[in-house]
Design an enzyme around this catalytic site. Structure first.
Site, PDB file in Angstrom:
ATOM      1  N   CYS A 149      -2.243   8.760   2.135  1.00  0.00           N
ATOM      2  CA  CYS A 149      -1.919   8.255   0.801  1.00  0.00           C
ATOM      3  C   CYS A 149      -3.080   8.550  -0.141  1.00  0.00           C
ATOM      4  O   CYS A 149      -2.906   8.566  -1.355  1.00  0.00           O
ATOM      5  CB  CYS A 149      -1.576   6.777   0.844  1.00  0.00           C
ATOM      6  SG  CYS A 149      -2.888   5.816   1.546  1.00  0.00           S
TER       7      CYS A 149
ATOM      8  N   GLU B 113       0.887  -1.164   0.000  1.00  0.00           N
ATOM      9  CA  GLU B 113       0.000   0.000   0.000  1.00  0.00           C
ATOM     10  C   GLU B 113       0.920   1.208   0.000  1.00  0.00           C
ATOM     11  O   GLU B 113       1.388   1.662   1.039  1.00  0.00           O
ATOM     12  CB  GLU B 113      -0.875  -0.069   1.260  1.00  0.00           C
ATOM     13  CG  GLU B 113      -2.216   0.578   1.083  1.00  0.00           C
ATOM     14  CD  GLU B 113      -2.257   1.940   1.725  1.00  0.00           C
ATOM     15  OE1 GLU B 113      -2.028   2.913   0.966  1.00  0.00           O
ATOM     16  OE2 GLU B 113      -2.496   2.036   2.934  1.00  0.00           O
TER      17      GLU B 113
HETATM   18  C1  UN1 Z   1      -3.437   5.834   4.242  1.00  0.00           C
HETATM   19  O1  UN1 Z   1      -3.301   7.040   4.078  1.00  0.00           O
HETATM   20  O2  UN1 Z   1      -2.436   5.065   4.278  1.00  0.00           O
HETATM   21  O3  UN1 Z   1      -9.231   6.317   2.866  1.00  0.00           O
HETATM   22  C2  UN1 Z   1      -4.743   5.161   4.459  1.00  0.00           C
HETATM   23  C3  UN1 Z   1      -8.628   6.964   3.734  1.00  0.00           C
HETATM   24  C4  UN1 Z   1      -8.342   6.276   5.044  1.00  0.00           C
HETATM   25  C5  UN1 Z   1      -7.141   5.423   4.964  1.00  0.00           C
HETATM   26  C6  UN1 Z   1      -5.917   6.079   4.411  1.00  0.00           C
HETATM   27  N1  UN1 Z   1      -9.480   5.478   5.419  1.00  0.00           N
HETATM   28  O4  UN1 Z   1      -8.262   8.111   3.566  1.00  0.00           O
END
Ligand code: UN1
Length: 513
Positions: free
Chosen positions: A302, A268
């Site tokens: 992310c 990820e």
């Molecule tokens: C991340 O930034 O690694 O969808 C995960 C989202 C959150 C998860 C982000 N539920 O922004």
């Protein structure tokens, strides 16, 4: 332990763990004092140290692995709904400790109170999901071509699962992996971000408490350490599945090491997420979604919104609305009521922000909001909007800078927006704002967005745990959390049972012996 955290440790059971001032950063069913040098965890809002954590050496890591392997030998045979009792108990403890744990998240990584609480809620949600899932680890039955034969597929636990997490979701992403892996019959070894060890220790303390009442000590394990621990996990043949969340360059390295030994990785990695706003969009909605996506968590998700493709007819109106919304964003202490943006996680992150804004300017971008760091203490910056030049590329926008910088581009058509949405190396999340059904469906079609997440009239961030979460291309290709993401944590076995008295061969092959 910092005075501002004074009442948190008791609430989270951390007070009992402190040994000569440093918290032990390793647990294999019970905390033990590891032998590596201590690290300091800082409050990014003040720059002050929050606490000291003793890190694990490679020998400590090995002790944790030995305990994890031993636990797996029993855990894999416990029925899945019974394994789920551990996850149910953890979910209950998280509910009880939502406030202090959410606050610890806010203090340690700087996200605002509501987002810290939201992160713990995400953990609770995935625990609930995993408990239900424990009765749904379905395999198929398959029609055999041979008489008196039955074919079926079953799913078995994979083994010890390594989970390496990033600072920005210091505990929710661990929970996506750990809750699912545990009901799947795996044992989890967690290496948290060295920027968020206190949060990890608090969660591990809750895990150890849940495990004590469910006779499951050592199903969840913790190893706080540096990159050498992550590398050891990536190389370790005793770990069939490594889940890694973090940067694209480190993800590439982890993937290479895991692939070399033919293990499985769930990656990820970074995103460079765009929102397309067409002429027929509801601009009020789009403005709120873009602002939350770009400014929320100070742009350190992310899934943060980094690019906007606005159609010619609405770009000026949209920029006007965004500038107004940005002007109303209160920056400051993440725990203070009314704050919408806390600090970046570190001084290095502030420097990366400044470098990206300077590059954008040098490449012809016009800074229409923000653009500066705020005076200390703490690592604060202004949420920033850069309008891209009309007829020149803006190469900096192809990179993921973990900061609240939004690049806004003008496009002529939906086709152009889709092409540019897909023109970067990352492929995590994407969204379109339109009132037109045809445009929305084209964005979601095989010729539309190439990302793992594609939304209509909601932003790029803030996904629910029920869906499979992850992205394509340089975003890594992994899927975590809901849907059938559990399959990555198990090994698949195809079984054929002959209940007849003959031995017919498949494909009609004759072999008379
Ligand atoms: C991340 O930034 O690694 O969808 C995960 C989202 C959150 C998860 C982000 N539920 O922004």
């Amino acid at each position: 332990m910092n005075a501002r955290l004074a009442d948190l440790p008791t609430a989270l059971g951390l007070d009992r763990l402190a040994t000569d001032g440093a918290l032990p950063g390793a647990s294999a069913g019970a905390f033990f004092a590891p032998h590596g040098p201590p690290i300091l965890s800082d409050d990014p809002a003040t720059g002050e140290p929050l606490g000291r954590v003793a890190t694990a050496t490679l020998d400590d890591y090995d002790s944790v692995m030995l305990a994890a392997r031993a636990r797996f030998a029993e855990w894999r045979s416990r029925p899945a709904p019974k394994r789920a009792e551990l996850v149910r108990r953890l979910g209950e403890l998280l509910r009880e400790h939502k406030e202090p744990l959410g606050e610890l998240v806010s203090r340690e990584v700087g996200k605002i109170k509501s987002e810290g609480l939201g992160e713990v809620q995400e953990m609770i949600d995935i625990c609930d999901f995993a408990v239900g899932l424990s009765r749904q680890l379905y395999g198929l039955t398959i029609a055999s071509e041979r008489p008196a034969h039955r074919m079926m597929e079953q799913w078995h636990p994979a083994g010890v699962v390594g989970v390496i997490t990033a600072f920005n979701f210091p505990v929710a992403v661990w929970a996506w992996n750990a809750a699912i892996a545990a009901v799947c019959g795996d044992v989890v070894v967690w290496k948290p971000s060295p920027l968020a060890p206190l949060t990890a220790i608090a969660v591990q303390a809750l895990c150890d408490r849940a495990a004590a009442s469910e006779d499951a000590a050592g199903v969840f394990n913790l190893v706080v350490g540096g990159p050498e621990i992550g590398e050891a996990m990536a190389r370790d043949r005793r770990i069939p599945v490594v889940s890694f969340t973090g940067s694209i360059p480190v993800g590439r390295k982890v993937a290479g090491l895991v692939a070399e030994r033919l293990g499985r990785s769930i990656l990820e990695l970074g995103g460079n997420n765009a929102i397309t706003v067409l002429d027929d969009a509801n601009l009020a909605l789009a403005t709120r979604a873009i602002t939350f996506g770009a400014v929320g968590t100070a742009g350190q998700r992310c899934t943060s919104t980094r690019r906007v493709f606005a159609q010619r007819g609405v770009i000026d109106a949209l920029l006007g609305r965004l500038a107004k919304a940005y002007g109303s964003v209160t920056i400051g202490d993440p725990m203070a009521p009314g704050t919408l943006m806390g600090p970046l996680v570190s001084e290095r992150a502030v420097q990366a922000f400044e470098a990206a804004v300077a590059a954008a300017r040098a490449q012809g971008g016009e800074v229409v909001a923000g653009g500066r760091r705020r005076p200390g203490p703490g690592h604060f910056v202004e949420p920033t909007i850069v309008r891209a030049p009309k007829d020149a590329p803006l190469p900096i926008a192809a990179e993921e800078t973990f900061a609240p910088i939004l690049y806004v581009f003008e496009v002529g058509s939906l086709d152009e927006a889709i092409e540019r949405n897909n023109a970067v190396s990352q492929g995590l999340s994407s969204a379109i704002f339109t009132e037109g059904l045809g445009s929305a469906e084209r964005f979601l079609s095989p010729a539309g967005s190439d990302c793992g997440i594609a939304n209509v009239n909601i932003g790029t961030s803030g996904a629910e745990i029920g869906g499979a979460f992850g992205g394509e291309k340089d975003s890594g290709g992994g899927r975590e959390a809901g849907s059938d993401a559990w399959k990555a944590y198990m090994r698949r076995q195809t079984c054929t049972v002959n209940y007849g008295r003959d031995l017919p061969l498949a494909q009609g092959v004759e072999f008379p012996v």
